[in-house]
Structure formats: C-alpha cells, structure tokens
Design a protein around this motif. Structure first.
Motif, PDB file in Angstrom:
ATOM      1  N   LYS A 519      78.814  -3.416 -77.726  1.00 35.42           N
ATOM      2  CA  LYS A 519      77.471  -4.136 -77.086  1.00 35.42           C
ATOM      3  C   LYS A 519      77.211  -3.221 -75.821  1.00 35.42           C
ATOM      4  N   ALA A 520      78.184  -2.578 -75.407  1.00 33.82           N
ATOM      5  CA  ALA A 520      77.559  -1.732 -74.305  1.00 33.82           C
ATOM      6  C   ALA A 520      76.736  -0.573 -74.799  1.00 33.82           C
ATOM      7  N   THR A 521      77.073  -0.157 -76.093  1.00 30.36           N
ATOM      8  CA  THR A 521      76.111   0.866 -76.376  1.00 30.36           C
ATOM      9  C   THR A 521      74.685   0.431 -76.810  1.00 30.36           C
ATOM     10  N   GLN A 522      74.616  -0.928 -77.254  1.00 32.36           N
ATOM     11  CA  GLN A 522      73.496  -1.253 -77.864  1.00 32.36           C
ATOM     12  C   GLN A 522      72.533  -1.807 -76.522  1.00 32.36           C
ATOM     13  N   LYS A 523      73.239  -1.926 -75.502  1.00 32.61           N
ATOM     14  CA  LYS A 523      72.407  -2.498 -74.029  1.00 32.61           C
ATOM     15  C   LYS A 523      72.064  -1.017 -73.585  1.00 32.61           C
ATOM     16  N   ILE A 524      72.760   0.231 -73.824  1.00 34.56           N
ATOM     17  CA  ILE A 524      72.361   1.459 -73.242  1.00 34.56           C
ATOM     18  C   ILE A 524      71.078   1.866 -74.026  1.00 34.56           C
ATOM     19  N   ARG A 525      71.202   1.541 -75.299  1.00 29.34           N
ATOM     20  CA  ARG A 525      69.933   2.121 -76.137  1.00 29.34           C
ATOM     21  C   ARG A 525      68.762   1.257 -75.786  1.00 29.34           C
ATOM     22  N   GLU A 526      68.717   0.016 -75.412  1.00 26.00           N
ATOM     23  CA  GLU A 526      67.780  -0.843 -75.137  1.00 26.00           C
ATOM     24  C   GLU A 526      67.171  -0.365 -73.792  1.00 26.00           C
ATOM     25  N   ILE A 527      67.900   0.190 -73.003  1.00 30.80           N
ATOM     26  CA  ILE A 527      67.302   0.684 -71.573  1.00 30.80           C
ATOM     27  C   ILE A 527      66.710   1.843 -72.056  1.00 30.80           C
ATOM     28  N   GLU A 528      67.066   2.810 -72.763  1.00 28.06           N
ATOM     29  CA  GLU A 528      66.703   4.152 -73.237  1.00 28.06           C
ATOM     30  C   GLU A 528      65.325   4.110 -73.935  1.00 28.06           C
ATOM     31  N   LYS A 529      65.022   2.894 -74.527  1.00 31.61           N
ATOM     32  CA  LYS A 529      63.798   2.619 -75.315  1.00 31.61           C
ATOM     33  C   LYS A 529      62.777   2.729 -74.303  1.00 31.61           C
ATOM     34  N   SER A 530      62.750   2.223 -73.169  1.00 34.35           N
ATOM     35  CA  SER A 530      61.706   2.073 -72.061  1.00 34.35           C
ATOM     36  C   SER A 530      61.401   3.375 -71.188  1.00 34.35           C
ATOM     37  N   THR A 531      62.472   4.336 -71.328  1.00 39.43           N
ATOM     38  CA  THR A 531      62.352   5.565 -70.828  1.00 39.43           C
ATOM     39  C   THR A 531      62.258   6.874 -71.694  1.00 39.43           C
ATOM     40  N   ASN A 532      62.215   6.685 -72.807  1.00 36.66           N
ATOM     41  CA  ASN A 532      62.351   7.746 -73.998  1.00 36.66           C
ATOM     42  C   ASN A 532      63.439   8.848 -73.575  1.00 36.66           C
ATOM     43  N   THR A 533      64.690   8.393 -73.241  1.00 37.33           N
ATOM     44  CA  THR A 533      65.657   9.227 -73.092  1.00 37.33           C
ATOM     45  C   THR A 533      66.761   9.091 -74.122  1.00 37.33           C
ATOM     46  N   HIS A 534      67.524   9.839 -74.251  1.00 40.75           N
ATOM     47  CA  HIS A 534      68.789   9.433 -75.278  1.00 40.75           C
ATOM     48  C   HIS A 534      69.993  10.274 -74.442  1.00 40.75           C
ATOM     49  N   THR A 535      71.038   9.459 -74.300  1.00 42.36           N
ATOM     50  CA  THR A 535      72.537  10.092 -73.764  1.00 42.36           C
ATOM     51  C   THR A 535      73.309  10.278 -75.029  1.00 42.36           C
ATOM     52  N   PRO A 536      73.792  11.219 -75.512  1.00 41.60           N
ATOM     53  CA  PRO A 536      74.958  11.064 -76.651  1.00 41.60           C
ATOM     54  C   PRO A 536      76.192  10.142 -76.167  1.00 41.60           C
ATOM     55  N   ILE A 537      76.615   9.378 -77.169  1.00 40.85           N
ATOM     56  CA  ILE A 537      77.717   8.582 -76.983  1.00 40.85           C
ATOM     57  C   ILE A 537      78.572   8.999 -78.313  1.00 40.85           C
ATOM     58  N   ILE A 538      79.877   9.257 -77.732  1.00 38.64           N
ATOM     59  CA  ILE A 538      80.826   9.714 -78.634  1.00 38.64           C
ATOM     60  C   ILE A 538      82.057   8.338 -78.513  1.00 38.64           C
ATOM     61  N   ALA A 539      82.227   7.745 -79.808  1.00 37.07           N
ATOM     62  CA  ALA A 539      83.256   6.693 -79.810  1.00 37.07           C
ATOM     63  C   ALA A 539      84.661   7.534 -79.786  1.00 37.07           C
ATOM     64  N   VAL A 540      85.709   6.947 -78.889  1.00 32.29           N
ATOM     65  CA  VAL A 540      86.946   7.363 -78.724  1.00 32.29           C
ATOM     66  C   VAL A 540      87.835   6.345 -79.115  1.00 32.29           C
ATOM     67  N   THR A 541      88.461   6.003 -80.487  1.00 33.36           N
ATOM     68  CA  THR A 541      89.061   4.790 -80.620  1.00 33.36           C
ATOM     69  C   THR A 541      90.108   5.212 -81.467  1.00 33.36           C
ATOM     70  N   ALA A 542      90.849   4.000 -81.489  1.00 33.20           N
ATOM     71  CA  ALA A 542      92.184   3.960 -82.309  1.00 33.20           C
ATOM     72  C   ALA A 542      91.758   3.449 -83.850  1.00 33.20           C
ATOM     73  N   ASN A 543      90.642   2.901 -83.814  1.00 36.06           N
ATOM     74  CA  ASN A 543      90.203   2.467 -85.197  1.00 36.06           C
ATOM     75  C   ASN A 543      90.026   3.380 -86.192  1.00 36.06           C
ATOM     76  N   ALA A 544      90.507   3.898 -87.195  1.00 33.34           N
ATOM     77  CA  ALA A 544      90.483   5.274 -87.907  1.00 33.34           C
ATOM     78  C   ALA A 544      90.033   4.924 -89.251  1.00 33.34           C
ATOM     79  N   PHE A 545      89.430   3.981 -89.615  1.00 30.13           N
ATOM     80  CA  PHE A 545      89.182   4.002 -91.199  1.00 30.13           C
ATOM     81  C   PHE A 545      87.600   4.275 -91.250  1.00 30.13           C
ATOM     82  N   PRO A 546      87.089   4.515 -92.553  1.00 30.17           N
ATOM     83  CA  PRO A 546      85.767   4.940 -92.638  1.00 30.17           C
ATOM     84  C   PRO A 546      84.761   3.677 -92.296  1.00 30.17           C
TER      85      PRO A 546
END
Length: 579
Positions: A519-546
């Motif tokens: 949800k946080a990533t979705q909110k960040i991407r919605e904010i970036e649409k209005s500013t034409n910017t893009h911040t790389p986001i890397i998921a760091v998680t213990a969920n390890a399946f495809p």
C-alpha cells in the motif's frame, strides 16, 4: 449427437475475449432461441404469404426481420446492452399476436407453452415468474374481454380456454422446477469449488508464514556472521564462524526445499482474467444467502461510471464476497438483517478500473471486548491494527490475503447498529488496443523518469522496516557504503517522510503494521504521477517465492531481494538502481 454439438457451437461465434462461463451459457441460449424463433415465425409468414393471407403475412414477416436483425447484429456482441431485454420484447409481441389472432397454421398458440421456459431462463426464477404470470394474466383477459372487442380476434371455446390455461400453468411448473434444480446444482458446485480454493489457499498461507518466520532470524544470523567474518579473527574463530555460516546456509536450503515440495501440489493456478459482468457476479453470490431466507435482505448499488463488463478474476471476486457474507451470517446476531453493498469507482486511470466496495451490515456483531476501541482511534491509521483483530475474530484471514494480492486493504468499521466492511479490487477495461495518445503519454512518462546517476556514498536512502533487529542488520550491511540512512517503522511513517524529504532509493519491507509495503508503494507511485518523478523501491522481504516477487513488482516496486541474502547482493542492487 456429435452433429448436434457442432451445430450448437455455431451459435457461440468467435469471441476475441474470454468470457465467464455463465455469460457464455446465457449468450448461447439466447442466440439459439433467437435463431429458432426467427425460423418459426419466418416459416409462418411464408405460409401466410403463399396462402395470400396478408393479415398474418405482414406482421409475421416483420417479426421475423426483427429476430434476424437482433440475431445477426446484437447476438454477436457478448457485451451488448439489453440484448436479452430486446429479444424478450420481440418474443412478447409475437406471442401476444398469436394469443389474440392465432395464426395461419392454427397451432401458433401451442408455442405459448414455451414462454415460461424462455422468461425463467433469461431472467431467473423470480423475474421470469413475474413475466410468466403477466403473460398468463393477459391470456385470461384475452379469453374474457379482448376476443370479444378486437376485430379479427380469435374466439376460443370454453374447453380450449381451460385446456390452454392448464397447459400454460403446467409448462410454468416444469420450467420453474428445472431451473430450480439447475441453479441448485450450479450453486453447490460453485460453493464446493470456492471452499476447495479456500482450503488450498489456507494451506499455502500457513506454508508461507512458516517460511517467513524461519527466514527472518536466519537472515539476521547470516548477516552477523558476514560482518564478523570481516573483522580480525584467529584462525580457530574464523573456522568456527565458517562452520556456523555453512550450517545456516544448509538450513536455508532445507527450508526452501521443504516449502517448495509442500507447495508443489498446493500452488494455485495462474489467475485467469476473463471478461465478466460484475453486477451479475455479485447478484449470483447474494442469491446464495437471500433465497429461502426471509430474515436477511440485500441491496446492491453501483455508481454510474462503472463499466458494464470488466476483465479480471471473477472466481476470486466471488470468493471474497462469499467469505465476508458467510462471516456476517455466522456472527451477526440480529434477527432481521439488512446487508447493503455499495460499489464506486476510485480512479479514472486508462486501462484500469479500480473499485471500492462497501458491505454494510445492520445489526450487532458481538466482537469480544478486547477487540473494541475508542471512536477516536478510527480517525487515523490505527484502525488497521484493530481491523486485524476483527479479521481474526470473523475468520477472514484468507479473504484479507486475497484482497491484498493486488495492493488493496480490508478495513472493518464496527458499530453498535451496523458494521462496515471496506476494500478495493482492481480490474482492467475491456480494451484490446492502446491509443496513440496513450503511447505518447507512456513515452513521455518514461523520459521524465530518466535522471542522472547518484553515487552510493552520496545517496539518501530510506529504510522501511518495523523490526528493530532487522533494521540494525541492514544498516550494518550498508553503512560502510552509504553515508545517509533514514528509518521508518511502517508504511504510514514512510509516506510522511517521503512527503518531507527527497530520497534517492527506498528499501521497503512488505509486512508491517498500520500500512504494509504494498500500500505504501502504491501511495508513493500516486504522488509521483503528479510530479513526474520516480524513486527506486527495492522490496526486502522474507517472502521468497516467485509469486511474492511478482506481487512486489506489480504493486510498483522496482526490484526484490529475499531474506537471507548476502550483503554484496543488496549493495549491488542499490548501486544498479542508483545508476
């Protein structure tokens, strides 16, 4: 029989898009009905024309033209509006003509016995019964009144009137019974299929939880061992650490193999996206609870900007609603229940249809006292913490996971008089092509995301992680490479920090309280649409399946790394996205 099967398949036509089974069945029945009525009425018209009976020839040939047009033009489009309604109107007019005036073959009124079958199969038992009763009432009025006052109307004998009335009633009873049996069989199969899917998903959820619970501490162990290995150690100490490190890596492999083997028979098939009518899908689900239950009433309302049909997973949508309605039916102690379902559209992005659902159940659901909170808490994101308790009480853990699969959240607002369930689902529009303007917009957005590379030493990185130990391990991993690292304990805090500072990259955990990483990533991407910017986001998680990686990428993240991992792998991904 093979010839008959091939003949019926001709009425399905070649559809470019996949359709829900119920839509296909209705379309096939409607097309077959349309075709045969055209043939019957056309033959009646030709017979009248050959007999030079223009009184019958004109209307019957006109009706046959209407059936032909409806079949050849509208029947080939599965999403055509009011196809059934238009066809039913033509059928009603034709049968009304037959009742009043008979026909050239004097057997036309015999076809009246098919009217209950047609109306019940087109509109269901309830509405079909109403239309059948209306036609029966019209037939009685014709027998008593209209046949006496309309010029050219056929006068039936009293015996024929009784015979036709019994014939119509008998046809209605058979049609209603067959539809009832068919509906019960289909609903039983659907309920069994959804229960089976629930069972499989529940086992998969337990396995994923097991993997995550083991991988997180293993990641911390291997991380500390990596850091210790780079310090000044005696040969014996280094040998001990290498032994522990090897054992930890073996344990990681054991967990991965164990879980992969267990999931091999449980992993659900890739979700098949089909074109379906959401209103009809929800109506069918409601029928499971409303029929034969006079103490439970439903209402369903759609906002005007929702398309008639959309592309998505109809089974998963049914599963979500079935589970929530089951929870309400099980725990709502009110004698008379009213359940209102409100559907509204929350965005106007081209290609996607993001809908917000509210299920409002009147009556009290007796949540345990420890699950209750002061009203002031429901004004902020602490509601999510309380919702997790309500979800646990109502046994909706699997439903929550289904909703979260495309980045949405299930919220529950309990009150004394009513309880509201709120969640979102994203569908796709039924469009096969992309306009030139959309292509230009995509190119423009891609160009706007380009930015000069940033040296990792000068980068400002935001780490979003709720576990303090995990924070410290990741900071230890990268502190020699990165000078500035800020920490947020959940997605809500990350959003607040993102709105106040500029970050070159975000390391995002997935499962966190208050607001998760999706949800946080979705909110960040919605904010970036209005500013034409893009911040790389890397998921760091213990969920390890495809499928976990696919979900991270689909929510808007740029990359993914699963625990446990080597420090060099994380640093390599950071450098890659900064450049």
């Amino acid at each position: 029989m093979k010839f008959l099967n091939k003949f019926l398949l001709l009425f399905t036509f070649d559809q470019e898009e996949k359709l829900e089974v119920e839509t296909k069945t209705t379309l096939l029945f409607t097309n077959v009905l349309n075709f045969f009525l055209f043939v019957i009425v056309f033959i009646e018209g030709i017979i009248s024309l050959l007999e030079e009976n223009l009184f019958f020839a004109g209307p019957l040939l006109f009706f046959s033209i209407l059936f032909a047009f409806n079949y050849l033009y509208t029947g080939r489009k599965p999403n055509s509006l009011f196809y059934k309604e238009v066809l039913f109107t033509f059928i009603s007019l034709t049968f009304t003509f037959f009742i009043i005036f008979g026909g050239p073959t004097n057997v036309n009124i015999i076809w009246l016995g098919t009217f209950p079958f047609i109306s019940i199969n087109l509109f269901g038992r309830k509405n079909g019964s109403i239309y059948s009763f209306a036609m029966f009432l019209f037939m009685i009025i014709d027998f008593i009144v209209l046949s006496q006052i309309i010029p050219g109307a056929i006068n039936y004998s009293f015996n024929l009137e009784i015979l036709f009335s019994i014939y119509f009633i008998f046809s209605f009873i058979i049609a209603y019974t067959l539809k009832f049996i068919f509906t019960e069989v289909m609903l039983t199969k659907e309920r069994a299929m959804i229960n089976s899917q629930n069972s499989k998903n529940s086992k998969e959820e337990q396995i994923s939880d097991l993997s995550r619970q083991i991988r997180t501490p293993l990641s911390n162990i291997t991380g500390i061992l990596d850091i210790l290995g780079k310090t000044n150690l005696t040969d014996d100490q280094r040998d001990y650490i290498n032994t522990i490190h090897a054992s930890a890596n073996n344990l990681v492999n054991v967990v991965t193999n164990m879980v992969s083997t267990s999931k091999s028979g449980l992993k659900p098939a890739i979700e098949e996206e089909i074109s379906f009518n959401l209103y009809a899908t929800l109506n069918n689900t409601i029928r499971l609870f409303s029929e034969n239950n006079t103490k439970q009433k439903f209402s369903l309302s759609f906002s005007a900007d929702i398309p008639t049909t959309m592309t998505g997973n109809a089974i998963k949508t049914k599963q979500i609603f079935l589970n929530i309605l089951n929870g309400i039916a099980k725990y709502n102690i009110a004698e008379q229940k009213h359940i209102g379902i409100e559907v509204s559209r929350t965005n106007t992005m081209p290609g996607n249809v993001e809908l917000n659902f509210k299920i409002i159940s009147t009556g009290n659901i007796p949540f345990p006292k420890e699950y209750k909170s002061e009203d002031s808490l429901y004004k902020n994101d602490v509601l999510r913490l309380n919702t997790s308790k309500h979800i646990q009480f109502l046994e909706l853990g699997l439903t929550q996971k289904l909703i979260e699969q495309d980045g949405h959240t299930l919220l529950i607002h309990p009150d004394i008089e009513e309880t509201t369930f709120e969640f979102g689902i994203t569908f796709k529009e039924n469009k096969q092509s992309i306009s030139i303007q959309n292509l230009k917009d995509k190119i423009s957005n891609t160009e706007s995301f380009y930015k000069p590379s940033v040296d990792i030493k000068n980068a400002n990185i935001l780490l979003v992680e709720d576990n303090f130990s995990n924070q410290q391990i990741i900071i230890l991993y990268i502190k020699n490479e990165v000078n500035k690292i800020e920490v947020a304990y959940n997605g809500k805090e990350a959003l607040d920090k993102f709105g106040k500072a500029k970050y070159d990259l975000i390391l995002m955990d997935v499962q966190m309280p208050i607001m998760d990483g999706f949800k946080a990533t979705q909110k960040i991407r919605e904010i970036e649409k209005s500013t034409n910017t893009h911040t790389p986001i890397i998921a760091v998680t213990a969920n390890a399946f495809p499928e976990d990686k696919e979900r991270c990428i689909s929510s808007g993240m740029d990359d993914y790394i699963s625990k446990p991992f080597q420090p060099e792998d994380l640093i390599g991904k950071i450098k890659h996205h900064l450049s």
